[in-house]
Design an enzyme around this catalytic site. Sequence first.
Site, mmCIF file in Angstrom:
data_model
loop_
_atom_site.group_PDB
_atom_site.id
_atom_site.type_symbol
_atom_site.label_atom_id
_atom_site.label_comp_id
_atom_site.label_asym_id
_atom_site.label_seq_id
_atom_site.Cartn_x
_atom_site.Cartn_y
_atom_site.Cartn_z
ATOM 1 N N ARG A 223 1.312 -3.456 6.744
ATOM 2 C CA ARG A 223 0.506 -3.275 5.542
ATOM 3 C C ARG A 223 0.905 -1.962 4.874
ATOM 4 O O ARG A 223 1.125 -0.950 5.554
ATOM 5 C CB ARG A 223 -0.995 -3.252 5.878
ATOM 6 C CG ARG A 223 -1.537 -4.593 6.353
ATOM 7 C CD ARG A 223 -1.637 -5.579 5.191
ATOM 8 N NE ARG A 223 -2.179 -6.864 5.593
ATOM 9 C CZ ARG A 223 -1.449 -7.934 5.897
ATOM 10 N NH1 ARG A 223 -0.129 -7.846 5.885
ATOM 11 N NH2 ARG A 223 -2.029 -9.078 6.212
ATOM 12 N N HIS A 271 8.523 -7.862 0.555
ATOM 13 C CA HIS A 271 7.466 -8.559 1.309
ATOM 14 C C HIS A 271 7.954 -9.932 1.806
ATOM 15 O O HIS A 271 7.359 -10.966 1.504
ATOM 16 C CB HIS A 271 6.206 -8.730 0.449
ATOM 17 C CG HIS A 271 4.963 -8.891 1.272
ATOM 18 N ND1 HIS A 271 3.751 -8.377 0.910
ATOM 19 C CD2 HIS A 271 4.746 -9.516 2.469
ATOM 20 C CE1 HIS A 271 2.838 -8.673 1.813
ATOM 21 N NE2 HIS A 271 3.419 -9.360 2.770
#
Length: 308
Positions: A223, A271
């Site tokens: 994250r 990502h």
Amino acid sequence: MIKALFAAGPDRWDTYASPLKAAFEGAGLEADLRQDFAPEEVDYIIYAPHSDLQDFRPYTRCKAVLNLWAGVEKITGNATLTQPLCRMVDPGLTQSMVEWVTGHVLRYHLEIDRSVALQDRWLPYVPPLAEERPVTILGLGELGQACATALTRLGFPVSGWSRTAKDLPGLSCHHGTNGLRDALASAQIVVLLLPDTPQTANILDSNSLGWLPQGARIINPGRGPLIDDAALLTALDIGPVDHATLDVFRVEPLPEDHPYWAHPRVTVTPHIAAETRPLTASRVIAENIRRGEAGEAFLYVVDRDRGY
């Protein structure tokens, strides 16, 4: 007939509709899957946090909200959500994370970037064996344990850190503040696989980054908020961090003017480390609905107090 509302956005419907229906059939469920049930008819909500559905109060019959993604930080604070919330633990996502993390650990271990940069010069480099390259994984959930297992099988000595004490075979486990310092002190490569919670935000800051040995590398597929960006940039410029590979960020897509793009010691990936796989994730959803209908405990229920 079970009524399952697909509330993960119209862009996901074409990808998930067929695998979900096949998974329901395989689990022996008679289920009607749609995007437009009346709230009071819905038995289960298949959900992604970017959905337009943010008020769960009208869904009085709903037995559980089944998240399609591993991350639940954008929904755990929703006060209208009183139904059980289940996070996604997808074996396909886990395998892709293991492959991505292992690939980048080996990239650092074998100094592949250096070899590519020096293609026009004959400067032999013999890397140490894996047993001489300590790796620390921050986060020992499903993903962290799977990555730790893969790396130990390759011969890397792996340490792990978690918020609460764990005892896992073949792994040097640490927890708490002192444990974090111990876990980082010998880490030549650090992998972040923690959830995004108030307790894990900026876990790598100017203080903890200073515990790393000189030349350490950082890999973050977990994250974005786990890292204090300004502190990392300073650690890259003056030490002890030699390089960082970052797949997740506080703002995504990463803004064009962000310093990470131009920094010579940062690798940015968009990502891509791990994505929920429709085929395998649909089976997880179907199994949880089967459990709900059978009166069994749901899998992967989120602890609201811990945030995951």
